[in-house]
Design a protein around this motif. Structure first.
Motif, PDB file in Angstrom:
ATOM      1  N   LYS A 116       0.520  -1.216  -0.363  1.00  0.00           N
ATOM      2  CA  LYS A 116       0.277  -0.430   0.450  1.00  0.00           C
ATOM      3  C   LYS A 116       0.798   1.261   0.163  1.00  0.00           C
ATOM      4  CE  LYS A 116      -0.897   0.287   5.318  1.00  0.00           C
ATOM      5  NZ  LYS A 116       0.341  -0.844   4.930  1.00  0.00           N
ATOM      6  N   THR A 142       0.857   6.822   7.059  1.00  0.00           N
ATOM      7  CA  THR A 142       0.646   7.519   8.470  1.00  0.00           C
ATOM      8  C   THR A 142       1.224   6.502   9.348  1.00  0.00           C
ATOM      9  OG1 THR A 142      -1.470   6.563   8.508  1.00  0.00           O
ATOM     10  CG2 THR A 142      -1.219   8.577   7.957  1.00  0.00           C
ATOM     11  N   GLY A 143       1.660   5.388   8.994  1.00  0.00           N
ATOM     12  CA  GLY A 143       2.234   4.692   9.869  1.00  0.00           C
ATOM     13  C   GLY A 143       3.667   5.026  10.412  1.00  0.00           C
ATOM     14  N   TYR A 200       3.210   6.760  13.437  1.00  0.00           N
ATOM     15  CA  TYR A 200       3.260   6.097  14.799  1.00  0.00           C
ATOM     16  C   TYR A 200       4.848   5.309  14.589  1.00  0.00           C
ATOM     17  CZ  TYR A 200      -1.514   6.375  14.462  1.00  0.00           C
ATOM     18  OH  TYR A 200      -3.021   6.328  14.771  1.00  0.00           O
ATOM     19  N   ARG A 201       5.817   4.943  13.845  1.00  0.00           N
ATOM     20  CA  ARG A 201       7.100   4.507  13.878  1.00  0.00           C
ATOM     21  C   ARG A 201       7.628   5.854  14.502  1.00  0.00           C
ATOM     22  NH1 ARG A 201       8.744   0.039  11.028  1.00  0.00           N
ATOM     23  NH2 ARG A 201       6.926  -1.019   9.851  1.00  0.00           N
ATOM     24  N   ALA A 213       6.192   0.174  17.415  1.00  0.00           N
ATOM     25  CA  ALA A 213       4.239   0.982  16.563  1.00  0.00           C
ATOM     26  C   ALA A 213       3.514   0.196  16.599  1.00  0.00           C
ATOM     27  CB  ALA A 213       4.902   1.013  15.240  1.00  0.00           C
ATOM     28  N   SER A 214       3.157  -0.967  16.886  1.00  0.00           N
ATOM     29  CA  SER A 214       2.275  -1.269  16.742  1.00  0.00           C
ATOM     30  C   SER A 214       1.792  -1.794  18.477  1.00  0.00           C
ATOM     31  CB  SER A 214       1.994  -2.836  16.125  1.00  0.00           C
ATOM     32  OG  SER A 214       2.164  -4.231  17.017  1.00  0.00           O
ATOM     33  N   ALA A 256       0.835   1.810  19.321  1.00  0.00           N
ATOM     34  CA  ALA A 256      -0.903   2.870  18.015  1.00  0.00           C
ATOM     35  C   ALA A 256      -1.787   1.818  18.540  1.00  0.00           C
ATOM     36  CB  ALA A 256      -0.771   1.716  16.810  1.00  0.00           C
ATOM     37  N   ARG A 298      -3.399   7.699  19.609  1.00  0.00           N
ATOM     38  CA  ARG A 298      -4.358   7.584  18.177  1.00  0.00           C
ATOM     39  C   ARG A 298      -4.472   9.000  17.923  1.00  0.00           C
ATOM     40  NH1 ARG A 298      -3.499   2.983  15.478  1.00  0.00           N
ATOM     41  NH2 ARG A 298      -4.991   3.987  13.996  1.00  0.00           N
ATOM     42  N   GLY A 338      -2.611   4.150   5.624  1.00  0.00           N
ATOM     43  CA  GLY A 338      -2.039   3.313   6.905  1.00  0.00           C
ATOM     44  C   GLY A 338      -3.713   2.313   7.127  1.00  0.00           C
ATOM     45  N   ARG A 339      -4.037   2.203   7.923  1.00  0.00           N
ATOM     46  CA  ARG A 339      -5.207   0.530   9.074  1.00  0.00           C
ATOM     47  C   ARG A 339      -5.959   1.763   9.294  1.00  0.00           C
ATOM     48  NH1 ARG A 339      -0.098  -0.729   8.988  1.00  0.00           N
ATOM     49  NH2 ARG A 339       0.502  -1.531   9.121  1.00  0.00           N
ATOM     50  N   ASP A 340      -7.036   3.175   9.000  1.00  0.00           N
ATOM     51  CA  ASP A 340      -7.676   2.949  10.012  1.00  0.00           C
ATOM     52  C   ASP A 340      -8.394   4.233   8.663  1.00  0.00           C
ATOM     53  OD1 ASP A 340      -6.158   4.457  10.937  1.00  0.00           O
ATOM     54  OD2 ASP A 340      -7.428   5.285  12.507  1.00  0.00           O
ATOM     55  N   ARG A 363       1.932  -8.880  14.241  1.00  0.00           N
ATOM     56  CA  ARG A 363       1.719  -8.072  14.061  1.00  0.00           C
ATOM     57  C   ARG A 363       0.192  -7.651  13.844  1.00  0.00           C
ATOM     58  NH1 ARG A 363       4.237  -2.650  11.657  1.00  0.00           N
ATOM     59  NH2 ARG A 363       5.356  -4.413  10.329  1.00  0.00           N
ATOM     60  N   ASP A 385      -2.913  -5.396  15.359  1.00  0.00           N
ATOM     61  CA  ASP A 385      -3.205  -4.486  14.930  1.00  0.00           C
ATOM     62  C   ASP A 385      -4.510  -4.640  14.410  1.00  0.00           C
ATOM     63  OD1 ASP A 385      -1.118  -3.056  14.197  1.00  0.00           O
ATOM     64  OD2 ASP A 385      -0.982  -3.755  12.122  1.00  0.00           O
ATOM     65  N   ARG A 445      -7.099  -4.290  18.296  1.00  0.00           N
ATOM     66  CA  ARG A 445      -7.117  -4.274  18.972  1.00  0.00           C
ATOM     67  C   ARG A 445      -8.296  -2.780  18.908  1.00  0.00           C
ATOM     68  NH1 ARG A 445      -3.028  -0.658  14.962  1.00  0.00           N
ATOM     69  NH2 ARG A 445      -4.952   0.799  14.488  1.00  0.00           N
TER      70      ARG A 445
HETATM   71  O1   DC Z   1       2.585   0.516   8.354  1.00  0.00           O
HETATM   72  P1   DC Z   1       3.239   0.367   8.544  1.00  0.00           P
HETATM   73  O2   DC Z   1       4.396  -0.507   9.165  1.00  0.00           O
HETATM   74  O3   DC Z   1       4.396   1.309   8.561  1.00  0.00           O
HETATM   75  O4   DC Z   1       2.524   1.079   9.932  1.00  0.00           O
HETATM   76  C1   DC Z   1       3.344   0.761  11.672  1.00  0.00           C
HETATM   77  C2   DC Z   1       2.552   0.654  12.714  1.00  0.00           C
HETATM   78  O5   DC Z   1       1.239   1.664  13.395  1.00  0.00           O
HETATM   79  C3   DC Z   1       1.753  -0.844  12.537  1.00  0.00           C
HETATM   80  O6   DC Z   1       1.737  -1.757  13.883  1.00  0.00           O
HETATM   81  C4   DC Z   1       0.250   0.101  12.968  1.00  0.00           C
HETATM   82  C5   DC Z   1       0.220   1.338  12.936  1.00  0.00           C
HETATM   83  N1   DC Z   1      -0.237   1.662  12.300  1.00  0.00           N
HETATM   84  C6   DC Z   1      -1.954   2.695  12.837  1.00  0.00           C
HETATM   85  O7   DC Z   1      -2.216   1.243  13.676  1.00  0.00           O
HETATM   86  N2   DC Z   1      -3.193   3.403  12.074  1.00  0.00           N
HETATM   87  C7   DC Z   1      -2.068   3.824  10.634  1.00  0.00           C
HETATM   88  N3   DC Z   1      -2.811   5.104  10.226  1.00  0.00           N
HETATM   89  C8   DC Z   1      -1.301   3.363  10.140  1.00  0.00           C
HETATM   90  C9   DC Z   1      -0.095   2.451  11.259  1.00  0.00           C
END
Ligand code: DC
Length: 206
Positions: free
Chosen positions: A13, A31-32, A35-36, A81-82, A85, A91, A112-114, A163, A167, A170
């Motif tokens: 992605k 956006t990851g 968190y990183r 990071a996870s 996060a 958040r 990202g994730r959300d 991970r 993710d 949660r």
């Molecule tokens: O995409 P990534 O691997 O760089 O993300 C690192 C961590 O951040 C991953 O474990 C999930 C979290 N994350 C998140 O919870 N929400 C996002 N929008 C982006 C990443």
């Protein structure tokens, strides 16, 4: 225009989002990396990523330019990071920044994730990019090797599964496709084919 691209780790992605942003002349936000950066700052400062108060403070006082990309991309930082996060206050501290980038003209591609579910529920286009765990581990393994981080494939696959679980399970903004997201499985696609498929989806929604 706002394009939300969500999906699990190493689904492709990030590469897709960067290219889509360039193609449509939009800002790109990974956006990851936010968190990183929180995780990396905590590790660098000798703080425990499980310490929610310290993580909240780190997120609120974050210096986004403190680390190079290679420092943020290690397995240890991804793991931490996870952990951060999953913390609601972390958040919340990062939410405004993401929304500001999204709403600033000419618009943005956020990955990202959300993004489609929480950060930009009204995004014009929502993509959920997936690939099998084995394929994602293969890609992440190559990426880590290229960066000089020597890990076995099995370890990379195991860390990825841990991970994914954290993710997705949660309670706060878990990884899941928005109801109106278009699914794009890249297991059998190379980056060029995945990019073409994504361009068609974005163009069709415009
Ligand atoms: O995409 P990534 O691997 O760089 O993300 C690192 C961590 O951040 C991953 O474990 C999930 C979290 N994350 C998140 O919870 N929400 C996002 N929008 C982006 C990443």
């Amino acid at each position: 225009m706002i394009v939300a691209i969500d999906g699990p780790a190493a689904s492709g992605k990030g590469t897709l989002a960067r290219r889509i942003a360039k193609h449509f002349g939009l800002t790109y936000l990974d956006t990851g990396s936010l968190y990183r950066t929180v995780a990396c700052a905590m590790l660098a400062d000798g703080l425990d990523p499980h310490d929610a108060e310290a993580a909240h403070h780190t997120a609120e006082t974050l210096d986004l330019k403190r680390f190079e990309d290679a420092q943020l991309r290690t397995i240890a930082v991804g793991e931490a990071a996870s952990v951060v996060a999953a913390m609601p206050k972390v958040r919340q501290a990062l939410l405004e920044l993401q929304r500001t980038v999204a709403s600033t003209p000419p618009g943005a591609v956020l990955d990202g994730r959300d993004i489609g579910t929480v950060v930009c529920p009204d995004a014009d286009v929502k993509l959920f990019v997936t690939a099998s765990p084995e394929e994602r581990a293969r890609r992440r393994h190559l990426e880590l090797q290229a960066g000089g981080d020597v890990q076995t494939y099995d370890l990379v696959l195991e860390q990825l599964r841990i991970r994914d679980r954290r993710d997705a399970e949660r309670s706060e903004a878990p990884l899941k496709p928005a109801e109106d997201a278009v699914l794009l499985d890249t297991s059998e696609l190379d980056i060029e084919a995945a990019f073409q498929a994504a361009v068609e989806i974005v163009s069709g929604k415009r």
